[in-house]
Design a protein around this motif. Structure first.
Motif, PDB file in Angstrom:
ATOM      1  N   LYS A 353      41.094  41.857  40.643  1.00 21.70           N
ATOM      2  CA  LYS A 353      40.671  41.420  39.303  1.00 21.70           C
ATOM      3  C   LYS A 353      41.492  42.162  38.249  1.00 21.70           C
ATOM      4  O   LYS A 353      41.599  43.406  38.289  1.00 21.70           O
ATOM      5  CB  LYS A 353      39.196  41.717  39.083  1.00 21.70           C
ATOM      6  CG  LYS A 353      38.261  40.712  39.720  1.00 21.70           C
ATOM      7  CD  LYS A 353      38.170  39.448  38.871  1.00 21.70           C
ATOM      8  CE  LYS A 353      37.081  38.520  39.379  1.00 21.70           C
ATOM      9  NZ  LYS A 353      36.968  37.314  38.565  1.00 21.70           N
ATOM     10  N   PRO A 354      42.036  41.433  37.297  1.00 23.06           N
ATOM     11  CA  PRO A 354      42.874  42.116  36.301  1.00 23.06           C
ATOM     12  C   PRO A 354      42.038  42.911  35.303  1.00 23.06           C
ATOM     13  O   PRO A 354      40.835  42.699  35.143  1.00 23.06           O
ATOM     14  CB  PRO A 354      43.592  40.947  35.601  1.00 23.06           C
ATOM     15  CG  PRO A 354      42.654  39.796  35.756  1.00 23.06           C
ATOM     16  CD  PRO A 354      42.009  39.976  37.107  1.00 23.06           C
ATOM     17  N   VAL A 355      42.699  43.817  34.645  1.00 23.96           N
ATOM     18  CA  VAL A 355      42.062  44.592  33.583  1.00 23.96           C
ATOM     19  C   VAL A 355      41.581  43.639  32.498  1.00 23.96           C
ATOM     20  O   VAL A 355      42.290  42.708  32.109  1.00 23.96           O
ATOM     21  CB  VAL A 355      43.032  45.642  33.021  1.00 23.96           C
ATOM     22  CG1 VAL A 355      42.416  46.323  31.800  1.00 23.96           C
ATOM     23  CG2 VAL A 355      43.386  46.657  34.082  1.00 23.96           C
ATOM     24  N   GLY A 356      40.364  43.866  32.031  1.00 21.55           N
ATOM     25  CA  GLY A 356      39.774  43.004  31.008  1.00 21.55           C
ATOM     26  C   GLY A 356      38.862  41.948  31.563  1.00 21.55           C
ATOM     27  O   GLY A 356      38.168  41.252  30.800  1.00 21.55           O
ATOM     28  N   SER A 357      38.840  41.794  32.903  1.00 20.60           N
ATOM     29  CA  SER A 357      37.971  40.783  33.502  1.00 20.60           C
ATOM     30  C   SER A 357      36.513  41.205  33.379  1.00 20.60           C
ATOM     31  O   SER A 357      36.178  42.397  33.461  1.00 20.60           O
ATOM     32  CB  SER A 357      38.331  40.601  34.981  1.00 20.60           C
ATOM     33  OG  SER A 357      39.654  40.136  35.118  1.00 20.60           O
ATOM     34  N   ILE A 401      36.485  45.365  33.410  1.00 19.64           N
ATOM     35  CA  ILE A 401      37.389  46.277  34.100  1.00 19.64           C
ATOM     36  C   ILE A 401      38.353  46.842  33.073  1.00 19.64           C
ATOM     37  O   ILE A 401      38.971  46.101  32.300  1.00 19.64           O
ATOM     38  CB  ILE A 401      38.153  45.550  35.216  1.00 19.64           C
ATOM     39  CG1 ILE A 401      37.161  44.976  36.234  1.00 19.64           C
ATOM     40  CG2 ILE A 401      39.143  46.482  35.898  1.00 19.64           C
ATOM     41  CD1 ILE A 401      37.808  44.090  37.267  1.00 19.64           C
ATOM     42  N   THR A 402      38.472  48.163  33.026  1.00 21.05           N
ATOM     43  CA  THR A 402      39.365  48.807  32.055  1.00 21.05           C
ATOM     44  C   THR A 402      40.574  49.458  32.720  1.00 21.05           C
ATOM     45  O   THR A 402      41.497  49.885  32.033  1.00 21.05           O
ATOM     46  CB  THR A 402      38.600  49.876  31.261  1.00 21.05           C
ATOM     47  OG1 THR A 402      38.026  50.814  32.178  1.00 21.05           O
ATOM     48  CG2 THR A 402      37.490  49.244  30.441  1.00 21.05           C
ATOM     49  N   LYS A 403      40.574  49.520  34.021  1.00 17.29           N
ATOM     50  CA  LYS A 403      41.702  50.121  34.740  1.00 17.29           C
ATOM     51  C   LYS A 403      41.821  49.410  36.075  1.00 17.29           C
ATOM     52  O   LYS A 403      40.837  49.012  36.681  1.00 17.29           O
ATOM     53  CB  LYS A 403      41.440  51.619  34.957  1.00 17.29           C
ATOM     54  CG  LYS A 403      42.601  52.353  35.583  1.00 17.29           C
ATOM     55  CD  LYS A 403      42.268  53.850  35.685  1.00 17.29           C
ATOM     56  CE  LYS A 403      43.417  54.622  36.311  1.00 17.29           C
ATOM     57  NZ  LYS A 403      43.106  56.076  36.418  1.00 17.29           N
ATOM     58  N   GLU A 404      43.093  49.226  36.515  1.00 15.67           N
ATOM     59  CA  GLU A 404      43.316  48.481  37.739  1.00 15.67           C
ATOM     60  C   GLU A 404      42.554  49.107  38.890  1.00 15.67           C
ATOM     61  O   GLU A 404      42.619  50.317  39.119  1.00 15.67           O
ATOM     62  CB  GLU A 404      44.804  48.433  38.063  1.00 15.67           C
ATOM     63  CG  GLU A 404      45.610  47.576  37.087  1.00 15.67           C
ATOM     64  CD  GLU A 404      47.055  47.466  37.503  1.00 15.67           C
ATOM     65  OE1 GLU A 404      47.418  48.109  38.509  1.00 15.67           O
ATOM     66  OE2 GLU A 404      47.807  46.751  36.826  1.00 15.67           O
TER      67      GLU A 404
END
Length: 1608
Positions: A353-357, A401-404
């Motif tokens: 899931k990418p950052v910001g999801s 999510i704020t970090k990978e």
């Protein structure tokens, strides 16, 4: 001489001599008689009898003495009867004997007289004054008002003498208690607070005003007890600090404060004395102390809302003694925490899931009603490692999510999400979030790596498949972790030739393989999934190229130069390519830019030529990419580059001016143009576009670009950096400016610009960076402290400025010219020890130069607070009473400080640092509060708690600290030793024993003897007037028989308590105890014996000891068979020892049948007395007084005796008067009008829409059967929730409702108002009760009006029966009827257009109310108006029949006349008697009329004022004239009624009493008595008085003095 002839004759003369040989003699004198002094005037008291043996004339009696008998007696001269001439009562000397000397003589012999004395003895003053009571007692509060009556002593004299009362008390008692000598009224003459005595006993003497020789006097004891106020009321449970929720409803209780007065004499009352805005939101019940919410707390938006209420309490008997207690109320706005909808959340996500999801969303709610308390934010627990990878949106609750996640190895995260509101005192809730991470666990694997080796021809088409690689992944293909991507990762040479399809794995040629440099290529293909982190594997692919040959050019690049004037179609170059396979080649231009537009190529031959003129473009060069490819395979080609250079720029730029010179100041503003350069170029386009630059290499100095800038386009020259910042400070700059074109090749021109700078090279420089000085805080104003100096090397003038901020700048000045720093304000008003300030020096250079400045720091250290506070002594010792009042000052311990008192160093603050009590049995005190507090400013030490309780030490050691207000402060301490004086001495009897002997028939209350005790505490100064020095007497309760029959008063008088008639005991022995009133009392006792002698009085019959008893009981008291309520025990006497008594109710209120429902009587447990008790409920409204007759007899057959047959000391029957007091148990009850619907409990009324404000609408009535204030009803009105916020009506104390607005000018007003009216009683000792009712007020318009027309029935006969007509209409119509008005009958003659008035008839205007909505019906909606309809006729017929019963004649029911007809008829009927419209703004329609009216009013008032002044002046001058005449004619004042004209101008009243003239004028005595008694009527013997008629007004004029004061 002649001699006469004498002749003689003789005659005989007989002379009889009457000789008085015997004097007159009295027959009955001297004598002595007795007479009464009240002998009637003119009454004969004695008759003198006399004779004369040789009486010649008649006997005559005379009274010749002795003084003063002749003033009182006279004698009849003929009969000798002595009569009373003047009343003997008029003898002011009160003589008891008179000598009446009687003289008798014969009228023929008046010189022969005899006298004798009649001794008259006067019986005088046979009766003396007799007081109506043997002792007068009164209790009085210490704050009893002056000059008010306390008690009145009264005596009578059978002789009818006027009595005079004399105060025989001490001087203090006479000052305190004034005795009116005439009335015997004792009033308070001086404040009781000036004395410490609590009881005064003195004698009052009554004298009959006779002379001392016969005067009789009597005296009586007056005892006055002073009820001292032991202190102000005290609040219970203080302090009051409480929290109130913001949702607290209006009128709901917050807290009940309770105050108690230890010596309450009245009722406790409460009030709020502050503090705003608390009083806006809270109110207090005056009676109960209940603090309630006054208005919505949400109106205050302060999130830290706190209210302080000052609640005052006082006893109504002493309203001046008020105690105030603060009530601290904090409003709890934040009542509710945010609450998560779910307490746990779980979500599964993939690690890719990418950052910001978005991961998941949490949701919470908050039930608070106010912001910001109901606003909340979300946050993740700071201690959770999830914070590194996740965040939550503070407002939406979305977790992102704020970090990978690839940077994490955890498979899940469990963390807390917090919802926290934004209130001042925030609340929060926590929910658990679990995030499960699906990791990329599988790696792609190639299926058959050994098959990836292939040989292909170099001539194969581009993008044709060469081979396909394939791999598989164990992860799901639906997720990125299982989705495979193929990439070619090397080598780089192969990447240029080949590519792999990322999705299918097909390997293809990107370009023609003929261009391949090698014949074999080993490609590395990677298969990667899309997961994070990516999993991959690699495989080698071998591609072998079979060569076939490719086309080529002889050169890779060609360069051609042309001019911009080259003609179209001119050949540029002929290009030829060679193909080894001899395939036909096709030529094409493949770029770049404008090349394909300006040039063209022959595709067959490769000839490149000009396609368009070069002047259509401005480029100087073109790159032409030409490709030659096989006609059979376009992928096989060769490429060559042709560069064409165009020569365009022919002219160089030229400046339009020569070198320039500019003069500027060194502070020339940045960015502002100081000049503009101007150059031109004849070329066009870029060749003619000029760019200006500074040529630094040819400029002086070389760094000119750091300070100057020339605009490349406009040539504007400006300064970019302050010239002051040039460290070299040059006086001029030489700039070389280039004007360059943008052609190819570029050409330029140059010019020099000289910039001369006007500079101030040197600024002022301080000799020191920091100046420092130490001074005393009391240095005087204007003192020079130091001098700062900053000389200027240029010699410019320098000034000095103080730059420091407040407050430092308040205390110092710096001389502008000399730099001398001086004191500007006293340091004593501040406590700063160090002042740091900045002094700036500014120079003044020549014109155009910029001033320079420099700064230096000045530090002034102030020596503060040199002296320490000092106590006069280090320890103090005091003793106080244990009854010292709370808040009393027990000591003042002050210190001194040598520092000035107007400085913080000399201002002292006191505090108690410690309180110890060594040696006490306990280490703690009864509560946690201090026993002593100290005033921080006055050093007064107050007692904070009562000392008269257990657990309080006898000695306290208090450490007191005095500190000055300096920073830091200096302190000193002193110790105060406080000793508590306790109850030391025991009351001791003055005698060792007491005894008395009495008969058993002695009456109740008879005094037997007086015991006396003394308590030495009264001589101890601190115990005087405290309970320790006061004591009571009691009979030792151990001796129960003695307690039953004997009592002792507070004065020690032992008396009989109950009858002894039936007592068999002949001797009582008991002890009398003297016990002081201390909270820890001491006592002693003395033995006493009373011997009882039985007296034979005949038969002693069983009976009650008293014929009547009184019981007072509140209503609603009840009892039942199991739990009875005893009312009174009825004592009996002469009981038979062997028999019990039998009690019975004979009658109640004279009714023998009444008994058994409420009251009953029974025998007490010992069987010897009767007990009355209740068996039912008492309701005062059913009966307030019960007279119960109870009889008693032995439980054997005894003949019935008649009621009230009294026997010796007993009564067979007794009456008990039971008085039922009122309790507030009934709420007010409304009385509603008669409506068609009997169940309607509301008021339905109406008023004209044209009614002005303050018009009466209706009256509500409620009654309360309770008594007093419990039955007094007060009215209020308010809105019905949800209907109207504003009620345009008010209600007065009588229940009358009035309007407050004008409804006729507002179309928006509703036509019906609904509100509620509240009737509340005025209970003082309990919560008031109330009832509510709705009121419906309709606005009447013409469309609502019906008119009942009566003929031959004038209005004056209709008005008394208005309710009859209303109910008649209600009964006929079945609707609610409201009668609006009654007036004379209006009618129109046939064919007339004007109305006429018939005063013999009546118009009753009424409206009809709908029974469901209570709104008014329109007169068109109902068939009530008289018409031809059957319903109309039936209604009219029934109304007529009802009216005929009272002699009224109904004509019709009609609508109102039209408004225009009413208006036209107004003047005809009396100038406006009928008026259908009104205006309250006539002055706005015709303002001049208003001015004229106002002027007329002023003129009329002026005339009236002048008339009044003239009348007063006339009366005053008349008064002056007449008073002069009056004073002239009456030089000696006569105390009679003055002339009437004096009354109007008297300002004082003189009441004088002058006794009548004495009958014996020669005594020369005048008795005058000044008092203020009411003057006697004219003719009354003894007084004449004059009173100013001002004081004869019915209204009393207060003068500040009471009656009895004499004004002179």
């Amino acid at each position: 001489m002649t001699t006469s002839n004498r002749q003689f004759a003789t005659a005989s003369v007989q002379v009889t001599v009457l000789r008085d040989l015997y004097p007159p003699q009295f027959n009955n004198l001297p004598a002595t008689i007795d007479v009464n002094e009240d002998l009637a005037v003119n009454g004969t008291i004695f008759t003198a009898d006399a004779y004369d043996r040789d009486i010649q004339g008649t006997m005559k009696y005379e009274l010749i003495g002795v003084f003063p008998a002749k003033s009182f007696f006279e004698i009849d001269p003929s009969s000798g009867a002595i009569v009373l001439r003047n009343s003997l009562l008029s003898d002011t000397l009160g003589r008891t004997a008179y000598t009446a000397r009687v003289q008798i003589y014969d009228t023929a012999r008046p010189d022969n007289r005899t006298q004798a004395d009649l001794s008259i003895r006067v019986v005088r003053n046979s009766n003396g004054p007799i007081f109506s009571s043997t002792r007068y007692e009164a209790s009085v509060a210490e704050n009893f008002p002056l000059y008010q009556s306390l008690v009145q002593v009264g005596a009578s004299d059978a002789d009818g003498d006027k009595l005079t009362y004399t105060h025989l008390g001490t001087a203090e008692e006479q000052k305190l208690f004034y005795l009116n000598p005439d009335s015997g009224v004792i009033s308070l003459g001086s404040s009781l607070q000036t004395t410490t005595k609590n009881q005064f006993v003195f004698e009052v003497e009554a004298s009959d005003n006779r002379v001392s020789s016969i005067a009789r006097v009597n005296s009586v004891t007056v005892a006055i007890t002073v009820q001292r106020d032991s202190g102000p009321p005290r609040f219970l449970n203080a302090p009051y600090v409480l929290d109130v929720p913001i949702r607290q409803p209006v009128n709901s209780s917050v807290v009940i404060v309770i105050a108690r007065d230890p010596d309450a004499k009245g009722l406790m009352r409460y009030r709020l004395d502050g503090i705003d805005p608390g009083t806006q939101y809270f109110s207090i019940s005056e009676i109960t102390g209940n603090i309630m919410v006054k208005q919505e707390l949400t109106l205050n938006t302060d999130v830290y809302a706190k209210y302080t209420l000052l609640v005052s309490a006082y006893d109504t008997s002493s309203p001046e003694i008020v105690i105030t207690e603060p009530v601290q109320i904090r409003v709890l706005r934040n009542l509710y925490s945010p609450v998560f909808v779910n307490k746990s959340y779980t979500q599964t996500i993939y690690d890719f899931k990418p950052v910001g999801s978005n991961v998941l969303q949490v949701t919470a709610i908050d039930d608070d009603i106010t912001a910001p308390e109901n606003t909340f934010t979300y946050d993740i627990d700071n201690n959770s490692p999830a914070n590194e990878f996740f965040s939550v949106d503070p407002f939406s609750g979305i977790i992102r999510i704020t970090k990978e996640l690839s940077q994490s190895t955890a498979s899940s995260y469990l963390f807390n999400v917090i919802a926290r509101d934004l209130g001042a005192y925030s609340r929060s809730d926590t929910a658990t979030a679990t995030v499960i991470i699906q990791r990329n666990s599988g790696r792609p694997v190639f299926i058959d790596p050994g098959q990836y080796d292939v040989t292909v021809s170099e001539t194969m088409s581009v993008l044709s498949p060469i081979l396909q690689v394939a791999a598989v992944d164990s992860d799901s293909a639906d997720t990125p972790n299982g989705q495979i991507v193929y990439t070619l990762i090397g080598p780089s040479g192969a990447q240029r030739l080949f590519e792999v399809d990322m999705m299918t794995g097909n390997v293809t040629a990107r370009v023609s393989l003929t261009t391949a440099a090698n014949d074999t290529y080993r490609l590395t293909v990677r298969a990667s999934d899309r997961g994070t982190p990516t999993q991959s594997s690699e495989v080698t692919v071998v591609i072998r190229i079979r060569r076939e040959g490719t086309p080529f050019f002889q050169q890779a690049e060609y360069i051609v130069s042309l001019t911009e004037n080259t003609a179209v179609d001119t050949t540029v170059i002929d290009l030829n390519a060679t193909d080894p396979l001899d395939n036909k080649l096709i030529y094409e231009i493949n770029g770049d830019g404008m090349a394909s537009t300006l040039f063209r190529i022959n595709p067959e031959t490769g000839l490149l030529s000009v396609a368009q003129p070069f002047k259509t473009d401005t480029q100087e060069s073109y790159v032409i990419r030409v490709r030659a490819y096989r006609q059979t395979d376009a992928a096989i080609f060769a490429t060559v580059i042709v560069r064409v250079v165009i020569t365009r720029n022919t002219n160089a730029p030229r400046f339009l001016h020569n070198d320039l010179v500019f003069n500027v100041a060194e502070n020339y503003p940045l960015g502002v143009s100081l000049g503009r350069l101007n150059a031109t170029d004849k070329d066009t386009g870029n060749n003619g576009r000029i760019t200006y630059t500074i040529d630094a290499q040819n400029s002086i100095p070389l760094y000119v670009r750091d300070f100057f800038y020339v605009s490349p386009t406009t040539g504007a020259l400006s300064v970019t950096k302050s010239l002051q910042e040039d460290d070299n400070q040059p006086l001029s700059y030489i700039l070389s400016i280039l004007a360059t074109d943008n052609g190819f090749p570029t050409k330029f021109a140059a010019v020099q610009v000289a910039i001369n700078v006007v500079r101030n090279r040197n600024g002022p420089t301080f000799s020191d960076d920091v100046y420092q000085i130490n001074i005393d805080e009391n240095v005087s104003l204007g003192t020079s402290l130091l001098q700062v100096q900053a000389p200027d090397a240029d010699g410019d003038r320098v000034t000095y400025t103080l730059l420091s901020a407040m407050p430092t700048s308040l205390y110092f000045n710096v001389d502008e010219s000399t730099g001398v720093l001086s004191v500007a304000a006293s340091f004593l008003i501040d406590n700063t020890a160090k002042y740091i300030m900045t002094v700036s020096a500014h120079d003044y250079p020549g014109e155009g130069a910029l001033p320079r400045s420099s700064e230096a720091t000045v530090i002034v250290n102030v020596r503060r607070n040199p002296n320490t506070p000092l106590f006069i002594q280090s320890s103090y010792n005091i003793t106080i009473s244990e009854y010292t009042a709370v808040q009393a000052v027990i000591a003042t311990i002050r210190a001194t400080d040598a520092d000035p008192g107007d400085t913080p160093s000399g201002q002292l603050v006191y505090r108690i640092t410690s309180v110890t009590f060594p040696g006490f049995q306990s280490n703690t005190l009864p509560n946690n509060y201090d026993f002593f507090i100290i005033s921080p400013t006055s050093a007064d030490i107050y007692l904070a708690q009562t000392l008269s309780k257990y657990g309080v030490p006898d000695t306290f050691y208090i450490t007191i600290e005095a500190a000055d207000r300096a920073l830091p402060p200096k302190t000193s301490t002193a110790q105060l030793e406080v000793h508590i004086l306790r109850n030391i001495n025991t009351p001791l009897f003055t005698s060792t024993s007491y005894s008395a002997s009495i008969e058993d028939t002695s009456v109740v209350g008879r005094s037997l003897f007086t015991v006396t005790a003394v308590d030495a505490d009264k001589d101890v100064p601190l115990n005087q007037n405290t309970p320790n020095a006061k004591f009571d007497y009691i009979v030792d309760p151990v001796y129960t028989e003695a307690v039953r029959y004997f009592d002792v008063t507070s004065d020690g008088i032992v008396n009989i308590r109950n009858p002894l008639i039936s007592v068999d005991v002949t001797s009582f022995f008991f002890y009398i105890i003297a016990i002081d009133k201390s909270w820890r009392p001491l006592s002693s006792r003395v033995p006493a014996r009373v011997n009882v002698t039985r007296i034979s009085t005949g038969p002693r019959i069983l009976g009650f000891t008293a014929p009547i008893h009184y019981v007072v009981i509140p209503e609603n008291s009840d009892g039942d068979g199991n739990r009875v309520k005893s009312l009174i025990v009825l004592d009996t006497e002469n009981q038979d020892i062997d028999l019990n008594v039998e009690c019975r109710i004979v009658t109640i209120n004279g009714n023998a049948e009444f008994g058994g429902t409420i009251f009953s009587v029974r025998t007490t447990r010992d069987g010897k007395n009767c007990e009355l008790y209740m068996i039912g409920n008492l309701d005062r409204e059913q009966g307030g007084l019960y007279n119960i007759t109870v009889g008693v007899r032995h439980q054997s057959t005894i003949s019935k005796r008649s009621i009230n047959n009294a026997v010796y000391n007993t009564w067979e029957y007794t009456n008990i008067l039971v008085s039922v007091t009122d309790v507030n148990d009934n709420a007010p009850s409304f009385h509603f009008p008669v409506y068609p619907v009997a169940s309607l409990q509301a008021y339905v009324t109406a008023i004209s829409i044209a009614a002005p404000p303050n018009s009466r609408v209706t009256q509500v009535q409620a009654s309360d059967p309770d008594l007093g204030t419990n039955g007094m009803v007060s009215y209020s009105l308010g809105p019905v929730p949800g209907l109207f916020n504003e009620v345009p009506f008010y209600i007065n104390y009588g229940g009358e409702i009035y309007t407050t607005k004008d409804f006729s000018h507002e179309e928006a007003f509703p036509r019906q108002f609904v509100f509620k009216v509240t009737a509340k009683d005025n209970a003082m000792t309990s919560e008031p009760l109330q009832s509510e009712s709705n009121v419906y007020v309709n606005l009447i318009e013409d469309k609502n009006r019906f008119i009942l027309v009566l003929t031959s029935t004038p209005p004056e006969k209709v008005i008394p029966r208005i309710e009859f007509y209303r109910q008649t209409l209600q009964n006929v119509t079945g609707r609610i009827i409201i009668i609006e008005k009654i007036q004379g009958r209006l009618f129109t003659a046939v064919g007339a257009s004007l109305l006429d008035l018939d005063i013999t008839g009546t118009d009753i205007t009424f409206v009809v109310v709908n029974g469901d909505s209570f709104r008014l019906e329109e007169n068109t909606d109902m068939d009530i108006i008289t018409s031809e309809s059957d319903q109309s006729k039936a209604i009219l017929s029934r109304v007529k029949q009802s009216a005929l019963r009272i002699g009224s004649f109904v004509s019709m029911i009609r609508k109102p006349y039209e408004a225009n007809m009413m208006s036209r008829s107004s003047a005809f009927l009396g100038g406006g008697a009928i008026q259908v419209t009104k205006s309250y703004v006539w002055w706005m329609n015709d303002p001049w009329a208003a001015f004229v009216a106002l002027a007329g009013i002023i003129i009329v008032l002026s005339i009236v004022g002048i008339i009044i002044l003239l009348n007063l002046w006339s009366r005053y001058t008349n008064y002056l004239h007449r008073v002069r005449i009056y004073h002239t004619n009456f030089t000696n004042p006569d105390f009679t009624e003055p002339p009437s004209f004096l009354r109007e101008y008297e300002t004082q009243s003189l009441n004088m009493y002058v006794p009548p003239d004495e009958t014996v004028q020669e005594l020369g005595e005048i008795n005058m008595n000044f008092d203020a008694d009411t003057p006697r009527p004219p003719g009354t013997h003894g007084r004449g008085s004059t009173r100013n008629p001002i004081y004869q007004s019915p209204r009393e004029h207060q003068t500040g003095f009471i009656e009895g004061t004499t004004f002179l």
